[in-house]
Design an enzyme around this catalytic site. Structure first.
Site, PDB file in Angstrom:
ATOM      1  N   TYR A  82      75.045  74.752  11.632  1.00  0.00           N
ATOM      2  CA  TYR A  82      75.185  74.317  10.251  1.00  0.00           C
ATOM      3  C   TYR A  82      73.935  73.551   9.800  1.00  0.00           C
ATOM      4  CZ  TYR A  82      76.881  71.966   6.088  1.00  0.00           C
ATOM      5  OH  TYR A  82      77.014  71.493   4.818  1.00  0.00           O
ATOM      6  N   GLU A 105      78.851  58.616  18.366  1.00  0.00           N
ATOM      7  CA  GLU A 105      77.781  59.618  18.384  1.00  0.00           C
ATOM      8  C   GLU A 105      78.105  60.765  17.431  1.00  0.00           C
ATOM      9  OE1 GLU A 105      74.380  61.743  19.518  1.00  0.00           O
ATOM     10  OE2 GLU A 105      74.881  59.685  19.999  1.00  0.00           O
ATOM     11  N   TYR A 122      83.812  65.142  14.691  1.00  0.00           N
ATOM     12  CA  TYR A 122      83.795  66.493  14.146  1.00  0.00           C
ATOM     13  C   TYR A 122      85.202  67.062  14.122  1.00  0.00           C
ATOM     14  CZ  TYR A 122      82.687  71.401  13.482  1.00  0.00           C
ATOM     15  OH  TYR A 122      82.627  72.671  12.986  1.00  0.00           O
ATOM     16  N   TYR A 181      84.298  57.217   5.046  1.00  0.00           N
ATOM     17  CA  TYR A 181      84.108  56.058   5.923  1.00  0.00           C
ATOM     18  C   TYR A 181      84.261  54.758   5.131  1.00  0.00           C
ATOM     19  CZ  TYR A 181      82.379  59.142   9.608  1.00  0.00           C
ATOM     20  OH  TYR A 181      82.260  60.105  10.568  1.00  0.00           O
TER      21      TYR A 181
END
Length: 170
Positions: free
Chosen positions: A26, A90, A93, A138
């Site tokens: 992507y 890290e 997804y 977030y």
């Protein structure tokens, strides 16, 4: 749809590599992926207390005896002189077909629980500037953009610069 969040296991490595490749493709960075399933099996799940990975798995149903991974959260532990123990996320997804169903929130909630259980005071991560949807999500969870609010910048030192700094002759 019921979702189970659990620690990743060696048997998950092929599925995890598929998701890692999907992210890299992507971002047009597929050529830069330096790990494979075997490396994950050896390095990622060898009982290393530093790195941890949680996976979201479709609840096992009769027609789905193998389960199905829907996403993952890869994180590690560090230390800050200002706040003490911290968790660095890290990567978070969720496979595109499962987005918008609360799986990312479940993964983040579990990472937060692990952080608190390990005595961590903060959860830190970066978000690509172009990913406004993730940044808004977030913020909705209570995260604060420290680049805007605190004047901090996320920087990295890698490649040739890292080798030069280490003095290895490159």
């Amino acid at each position: 749809m019921e979702c189970i969040i659990r620690p990743a296991q060696s048997a998950d490595c092929d599925h995890l590599m598929g998701m890692i490749r999907e992210i890299a493709e992507y971002h047009k960075l597929l050529d830069e992926v330096k790990i494979n399933s075997q490396v994950l099996r050896v390095d990622g799940f060898g009982g290393d207390p530093f790195y941890q990975c949680l996976v979201a798995e479709l609840a096992r149903e009769q027609e789905n005896k193998q389960g199905h991974l829907m996403g993952y959260a890869l994180f590690f532990f560090g230390y800050s002189v200002n706040t003490g123990r911290i968790v660095y996320l890290e990567n978070l997804y969720v496979v595109s077909e499962f987005r918008g169903r609360g799986i990312g929130k479940k993964l983040m909630t579990e990472v937060a629980k692990v952080a608190l259980a390990r005595g961590c005071a903060e959860l830190k991560f970066t978000v690509a500037e172009w990913n406004g949807r993730a940044l808004a999500w977030y913020r909705q969870l209570g995260a604060q953009d420290k680049t805007e609010a605190g004047g901090w910048h996320c920087v990295e030192l890698g490649g040739e610069a890292l080798h030069r700094l280490a003095g290895d002759g490159r």
